[in-house]
Design an enzyme around this catalytic site. Sequence first.
Site, PDB file in Angstrom:
ATOM      1  N   ARG A 243       0.847  -1.195   0.091  1.00 38.24           N
ATOM      2  CA  ARG A 243       0.077   0.040  -0.109  1.00 38.24           C
ATOM      3  C   ARG A 243       1.075   1.261   0.049  1.00 38.24           C
ATOM      4  O   ARG A 243       1.538   1.647   0.926  1.00 38.24           O
ATOM      5  CB  ARG A 243      -0.989  -0.174   1.062  1.00 38.24           C
TER       6      ARG A 243
ATOM      7  N   TYR B  76       3.753   5.831  11.271  1.00 38.87           N
ATOM      8  CA  TYR B  76       4.109   4.469  11.890  1.00 38.87           C
ATOM      9  C   TYR B  76       4.686   3.664  10.877  1.00 38.87           C
ATOM     10  O   TYR B  76       5.195   2.314  11.319  1.00 38.87           O
ATOM     11  CB  TYR B  76       2.745   3.888  12.243  1.00 38.87           C
TER      12      TYR B  76
ATOM     13  N   HIS C  26      -3.561   4.570   4.558  1.00 39.65           N
ATOM     14  CA  HIS C  26      -4.725   4.064   4.547  1.00 39.65           C
ATOM     15  C   HIS C  26      -5.902   4.872   3.867  1.00 39.65           C
ATOM     16  O   HIS C  26      -6.668   4.091   2.949  1.00 39.65           O
ATOM     17  CB  HIS C  26      -5.254   3.470   5.808  1.00 39.65           C
TER      18      HIS C  26
END
Lengths: 370, 427, 338
Positions: A258, A271, A262
């Site tokens: 990805r 993160y 998100h």
Amino acid sequence: MSLELVTILDKDGKAQRGKDPNLPPEELQQLYKLMCATRALDERGLALQRQGRIGFYLQSTGQEASHIGSAYALQASDWLFPAYRQPGILLLREIPYEKIIAEWFGNSGDTSKGRQMPVHYSFRQANFVSISSPIGTQLSQAAGAGMAAKARGEDTVFMTFCGDGGTSSNDFHCGLNFAAVYKAPVVFVCENNGWAISVPNDKQTASDSMAIKADAYGMPGVRVDGNDILAVYRVTKEAVERARRGDGPTLIETVTYRIASHSSSDDADRYRDKDEFEAWKKKDPIARFQRYLKHKKLWSEDFEKECVEGSRDEIAAAVKVAEALPPVGPETMFEDVYMNQTQHLKDQKKYLHDLVQQGGVGAEIGHFPL
Amino acid sequence: MALKEFKLPDIGEGIAEGEIVSWKVTAGQAVQEEDEFVEVMTDKATVTITVPFTGSIAELKCAEGDVVPVGSVIAVIDAGAAGAAAPAKEAAAPAAAAPTPAPTPAAAPAAAAPAAAAPAAFVQSSPGKVLAAPATRRRAREMGIDLATIAPSGPRGRVTNDDLTTASPAPAAAGGAAVGGHSFPPIAIPPAPEGRTETRTPFRGLRRKIADAMTRSKYTATHFTYVDDIDVTDLVKIRQEAKAAYADKGVNVTYLPFIMKAIVSAMKKYPEMNSSLDEVTNEFVVKGYYNFGIATDTDNGLIVPVIKDVDQKSVGELAAELQDLAQRTREGKVTVDDLTGGTFTITNAGNIGGLFATPVINFPEVAICGVHAIKDTPVIRDGACVPGKKMYLSVSIDHRLVDGATGAHWMNVVKDHLEKPYGMLLG
Amino acid sequence: MTATNPQAGESKTGTKVMTMLEAINDAMKVEMRNDDRVVVFGEDVGKKGGVFGTTMGLHEQFGENRCFDTPLSECGILGAGVGMALYGMRPIAEIQFLDFIYPGFDQIVSEAAKMRYRSGGEYTCPMVIRSPYGGGIRGGHYHSQSSEAYFCHTPGLKVVIPATPADAKGLLISSIRDEDPVMFLEPKAIYRHAKDEVPLGEHTVELGKARIAREGADVTVLCYGAMVPVCEKAADLAAEDGRSVEIVDLRTLVPLDERTILESVKKTGRVVVVYEAPKTGGFGGELSAIIAEKAIEYMEGPIVRVAGFDTPFPYSLEHLYMPDPKRVAAGIEKTFVW
């Protein structure tokens, strides 16, 4: 026991010896264009969200090959039970940009009449089943639809998507279990992009892979390089043919990444490891396939322009049209709750109508932290 | 005025027209629902149509012998005065079909709710069903009002709190007892006869409140009146002396302080004369405090300011307080506090004339004492007939709570104290 | 009160201005320091600190054993939470959005809620389930639901919904200390908008006690969560028409502070029940029934509900779906003129 990762393209974009599926040139170019158009669409979507013109957007950046390559193996009459990160399928199934983008604006051009958040599409005309936010619910539904088609002796195949996070959901277990027990014609595509928002694979499962979980349910599991569109296409085609023959479901794990956060509400930089990110960027599926096309002499600057800028232009024009469409009227809120509007909904509709007439009701509320 | 057109109905089987055979009413005539209205002949039958609702005939639109099509207007009826108009959309049904506890009296302006802002027509969906908020119902019950007798001014025929405060209490309602029972329709006073005049003013305000209070008292407390005459010859002398003694203090001593003290003494022997019935808890309350209201006539009507703790004040203090109260009453400076908390009332009608009276109890007190004029009259002393002074006291008592004998004994004590004033000093 | 060195040490005094988010975060920090049985877990609560930031810093401060990410599985989160509670921990399970709780509904209703009862008190489940609920952030069907009614309808559960930062902290700490399973529903619409003085250190607010948010004489408005500020604005509108509005912030739905509610309603004689959840079967119906049963003679007018509509929560029409100040004000007026 670790499942072998199926690949076709090497890092230079050449097909490994004997593995080239030898698709017709038009199809190869179409696949490339679809990936470019999908990326352009995603770029536009996030930009609009940042400008505050739409409330939310969720990109599939880096996963274009994973979902387009797999859906490409289906026939038009086959059904899709997508998750929320497969926009390329809409383009593959020729949904006009205006219709897609109207959904972002939630106005009268939206199939769903502005009821759902952006990217929660529904397009019956393309056998693209309505998307919901809860994770994994589509998996058991796909199994059920498969069971129905099989019982009726129809040869429809059902493809459903989830992410790595989705494999932890209740429906992953029920869906795969039912599909296998009933030998339903389902292809489960798990796009393992490494992250469920901020939760990495090693927190999601202790299994060696997602594909290996198929074993527990008694169906074949295949692990494929998700950024290799030809490999994805090939393994999915095999699974689709298996299903259509009546040999039951398959779980395909596409290993991908990805690239984006998100969603427009997330910032993955907080993160994720920068190195990991950079490493995966180098494996970009579109760049890889471009190299392949170049080898095949199917790429040119003009072709690139057509794919990238051409898509951007079409999308821009569609945004103009879609954004200008009128908003949905308040009365639409009370439609489609049931087939026939009940008395209590009629009463509530009238109550709201009267309030709106008096004016002042419904000042803008809400922000876009999602 | 609410004029309603009456159209010739399809009397039966799709007739198209009818002939007016004879009118049973005349223009201007007041009519009741179901009265004979008009006789109509069709090619099928001759029928008598009755009046659809109560009102008065405003206009007859056609003459006897006319042949009129079905649906044409043959008469106009005035459905009633302000407050009883039925809305146009209700025209089809005989709108004020309500039975006789008529919240919509045809022509009774006196009973109409005062200053109602063009209230919507009251249409009762089912006769006997009254609409009111729960709190309103509770108040009605506590006030002893039968909601069915109230003219509602709220939307859709709802009785409001305001309607209660201006309504007459129902006759049958007793404290705590079931509301309902017998009720009479309001009575209309016909206008002055031809050539004579009358004045009509809206019946409201203080006068209305007094009327309500009087009605409630009489219909709740079962009154009996006991009268005695008091030989006040000695009292007159004492009062003269007291008056002279207090003159330089600027206090005018009347007979009232002495009477009040006598009454207190009598109450201490017969405490039930200082009591009330608590209708909510159903308890007989004998009060240990003595607050006497003094019924006072003002330009606006009767008010009853209260002197508190009569037992704890001397005759002089009472006299001063009475004087101050009279002054403030004249100046209109009586406060709410002055008007509440009474346990007994004294009414002083003697200055106008008369022998004695049958006063109305200041409900919910148990008794009221009327004080009458002191008159020069022959009295018997030691067998001889000599000039003396006498005064009647008339006490009305609630027989539910106090019997005749008690009342009589009580009066004897009062009489004794007033006839021998020095006795009060001795206890 | 001013904060005295708020950064240092265990026992803090004074107050600090915090958003509701920060107050919730602070509550967990305080309790995790206080009681090493307290653990926090759920999706994205660790490194990311939660999708809204409510668990920010906990993983850093207390480590992987006390604050950790879970697989994407509400059923797993809640089932494991029950297990931890049975074993003697004080688990705080975060469900990312209340809309996603349904896969774990079984564990809540069949297990957590009934544990003490079915075992004769041998086994108990002192778990807190924290979850953002409610609309106002353009979240559409699946990020806006106000489904507290399902949990109010489940005996054995407590349901707590704060409306202010201080209450969020105080109620959360009390919920963590409570011996029964508590649904702690956080009104996400005001996570950042609600900003006020919050006592530092161990600040508790008793469960089962409502708060009079505003005193009034003419009409009572019962509300909770994000509807409280909406009702405050509505009360301002009503004041322009001369209506004095009393606002009762319920704070705890189960167990309910009936006494405060009935006292207020008997005082004013008029009541409007406001909840953003769909009207039918919503908790507001329960409040209306209690009033009708226990205070009917005090009612000067109808018991009015202002609620969300009986449709799935819409995206584009969110602003018309949720009760707003004008709609609540219209409801208030209806108790006077109907």
